[in-house]
Motif scaffolding. Structure first.
Motif, PDB file in Angstrom:
ATOM      1  N   ASP A 119       0.846  -1.197   0.000  1.00 43.46           N
ATOM      2  CA  ASP A 119       0.000   0.000   0.000  1.00 43.46           C
ATOM      3  C   ASP A 119       0.882   1.249   0.000  1.00 43.46           C
ATOM      4  N   GLN A 120       0.689   2.085  -1.019  1.00 49.09           N
ATOM      5  CA  GLN A 120       1.502   3.302  -1.200  1.00 49.09           C
ATOM      6  C   GLN A 120       2.973   2.941  -1.443  1.00 49.09           C
TER       7      GLN A 120
ATOM      8  N   THR B 228      -6.710   3.849  -2.287  1.00 51.30           N
ATOM      9  CA  THR B 228      -6.517   2.461  -1.858  1.00 51.30           C
ATOM     10  C   THR B 228      -7.594   1.505  -2.374  1.00 51.30           C
TER      11      THR B 228
ATOM     12  N   LYS C  90      -6.003  -3.459   6.480  1.00 54.98           N
ATOM     13  CA  LYS C  90      -7.194  -2.658   6.162  1.00 54.98           C
ATOM     14  C   LYS C  90      -8.305  -3.567   5.647  1.00 54.98           C
TER      15      LYS C  90
ATOM     16  N   ASP D  81       1.655   2.450   3.858  1.00 60.93           N
ATOM     17  CA  ASP D  81       0.795   3.595   3.549  1.00 60.93           C
ATOM     18  C   ASP D  81       0.562   4.457   4.781  1.00 60.93           C
TER      19      ASP D  81
ATOM     20  N   ASP E 283      -1.179  -0.203  -4.768  1.00 66.06           N
ATOM     21  CA  ASP E 283      -2.497   0.351  -5.081  1.00 66.06           C
ATOM     22  C   ASP E 283      -2.412   1.801  -5.543  1.00 66.06           C
ATOM     23  N   HIS E 284      -1.274   2.436  -5.302  1.00 68.80           N
ATOM     24  CA  HIS E 284      -1.031   3.819  -5.718  1.00 68.80           C
ATOM     25  C   HIS E 284       0.345   4.208  -5.210  1.00 68.80           C
TER      26      HIS E 284
ATOM     27  N   HIS F  79      -2.107  11.002  -1.780  1.00 71.97           N
ATOM     28  CA  HIS F  79      -2.166  10.516  -3.156  1.00 71.97           C
ATOM     29  C   HIS F  79      -3.594  10.665  -3.635  1.00 71.97           C
TER      30      HIS F  79
END
Ligand SMILES: [Zn+2]
Length: 567
Positions: free
Chosen positions: A55-56, A96, A178, A321, A368-369, A502
């Motif tokens: 994540d991130q 996300t 998450k 993240d 995811d980003h 983001h």
């Protein structure tokens, strides 16, 4: 039936039988059993697919820290995997839930309906998250606490297709800290999805999947509480000089309630483990270590990769993240988190190799980003800053009141989407298209706002032929988006709720790793333009299953050994 036709048919049948017999005699006994069990069409070497999301995690984390990775972690993937170095999300917003929904569906928010982590639900008259579900119960957490499910995800995923294909005999499990990151990649009908509950420190699930947690989850929760990390110190993995490529440890841009300097003591400011400790724990590399332990427990507990029916385990590491939001991409904290994630992955890969064999496994890894630099950091270098969202909304309200009469026009502002209050439009007899135009003009005057797209423009296909407009349209689902969608200029962040964030269509948010490793993968570095939406159709092709319902991705044939692979 003519005699010669019959004879001809018989000889074909005989030939076929002979070929079949001949082939089956050459098969190894295990493979024979698989063929006999009706799975002849499935790629027999692939027992397990492990879908990993960090994540991130920007693509450049792989290159900036390449010399500091271990042999068994990222270096293994970069050396022996198919590495796509030019993969970008082709939709906006880059959040996300959207990235995780894309990962195993190969689709975009316009098709899977996951337009953000949350959005405004006009029918309910309030905000909703991508996975919240009042019809299901939380299992393993506090009695009556809010629960979650994939009920808002539209269409199928790779896991769903695997289960269609095998009459439910393939197992599909999603795990993360998450909820959305566990639930969305696993799809609509997995065997289970599990996420971390920071109020109790347990992995939980919901009654959407089953009426009670499986025994292996209960056992994990009772034996392995994260309490063993209580009071642990997080120090830098390498010597201080190894971090000089990042900002100073106590850089003034960092904003976290846990301080801004190594070492960090993980106790949440509590005397004994409790919710504040669990919340701090989530933002440390220990959380990733703990999730990897849970991944091992899932493989053991569910017997993943143990038979001929390909199983899928999706693992999403959230700590990167949560940390990145507070410290930014150029912090020593994020550098250290990346290095420690590398070591944790190495341990997980070694385990999978021993247990199942990496040669029988496909690993697909992405993010995811990405993330933008902290706006104050950008600003100091002459880029961007923050869009003052309150001033922006006030100026839109003022422009509309000036034209139509004093009223409160904006119902909600979520993910840079403006939802108008339709009752105000009715009261003031205001035409929606004129409201869109006036509000849009006011928005474009605000410093840092680059573009503004109206719902009517997107629905009628009246968009300018720009990459940004295309990405916004691919991220738009009419029943859930607002009336106006704003896009900030590069390096501008809307609002001040996070230190770093983001969500934009720009490279720093959209450019992420896409890596395949393992069974049938052709090692190489591929610079071809692609996107994380290509992962699901590529896996589907390799597994000889139908791609997910709304897949729009391309089969990344570059990644596949023997591109003329036949079922
Ligand atoms: Zn994320």
């Amino acid at each position: 039936m003519p005699k010669n036709f019959l004879r001809h048919s018989l000889s074909i049948l005989l030939c076929s039988l002979l070929i079949l017999l001949n082939v089956s005699f050459q098969l190894a006994p295990a493979a024979q059993r698989r063929a006999a069990s009706g799975q002849a069409s499935q790629n027999k070497r692939v027992r397990l697919v492990v879908g990993i999301v960090i994540d991130q995690f920007r693509y450049d984390y792989l290159t900036r820290f390449a010399d500091q990775f271990s042999e068994g972690g990222f270096r293994r993937l970069l050396r022996d995997g198919a590495v796509f170095s030019n993969a970008n999300y082709n939709f906006s917003p880059t959040y996300t839930a959207c990235g995780h929904a894309t990962f195993m569906s190969g689709s975009v928010p316009a098709l899977n309906g996951i337009i953000g982590n949350e959005w405004y639900d006009r029918e309910a008259g309030r905000r909703t998250t991508s996975v919240s579900d009042s019809k299901v119960k939380l299992l393993g957490g506090k009695e009556g606490a809010p629960a979650a499910s994939p009920h808002r995800l539209i269409g199928s995923t790779v896991g769903d297709q695997l289960r269609f294909n095998s009459n439910g005999r393939s197992k599909v499990i999603g795990i993360s800290f998450k909820d959305r990151s566990a639930i969305l990649p696993a799809g609509k009908r997995p065997n289970g999805a599990y996420w971390f509950d920071s109020s109790t420190g347990a992995f939980v699930s919901s009654s959407y999947y089953f009426s009670d947690l499986p025994d292996w989850v209960k056992a994990f929760n009772s034996q392995n509480k994260p309490d063993k990390y209580f009071g642990a110190k997080w120090e830098r993995l390498l010597s201080e000089s190894a971090y000089s490529r990042s900002l100073p440890d106590d850089s003034p841009y960092e904003r976290s309630s846990y301080g801004n300097k190594f070492p960090y003591t993980i106790n949440g400011g509590e005397a004994t483990p409790g919710p504040r400790f669990y919340s701090q724990f989530e933002v440390t590399p220990f959380a990733n270590e703990y999730l990897a332990d849970f991944a091992r427990a899932a493989i053991e507990g569910e017997g993943l990769g143990q038979d001929e029916f390909t199983d899928l385990l999706t693992v999403s590491f959230s700590a990167n993240d949560l940390l990145g939001h507070a410290y930014g991409p150029y912090s020593q904290e994020v550098q250290d988190m990346t290095l420690r994630t590398d070591r944790i992955l190495a341990g997980l890969f070694d385990y999978i190799d021993k247990k199942i064999g990496l040669s029988n496994t496909i690993i697909a890894l992405t993010a995811d980003h990405g993330v933008a630099p902290i706006p104050e950091h950008s600003r100091a270098l002459g880029f961007g800053g923050r869009v003052d969202s309150r001033a922006l909304l006030n100026s839109i309200e003022a422009a509309l009141s000036k034209r139509f009469g004093e009223d409160k026009w904006i119902l909600a502002f979520v993910n840079s989407n403006i939802y108008f209050d339709y009752s105000a439009l009715e009261r003031r007899k205001a035409d929606l298209s004129e409201v869109e135009r006036i509000a849009g003009e006011a928005a474009l005057k605000a410093p840092g706002v680059a573009a503004c797209f109206a719902r009517s423009q997107i629905i009628s296909g009246q968009l300018p032929p720009t990459v940004i407009a295309q990405r916004v349209a691919s991220g738009f689902y009419p029943q859930r988006n607002g009336d106006l969608i704003l896009v900030a200029e590069p390096f501008f962040l809307v609002g001040d709720s996070s230190t770093a964030s983001h969500g934009s269509p720009y490279s720093y948010d959209a450019h992420v790793p896409v890596i395949f490793y393992g069974a049938g993968i052709a090692a190489g570095n591929y610079t071809v333009e692609c996107s994380p939406a290509d992962i699901a159709p590529t896996l589907s092709f390799m597994l000889d299953i139908e791609p997910p319902s709304s897949s729009v991705g391309r089969i990344l044939s570059e990644a596949i050994k023997g591109k003329n692979h036949r079922p």
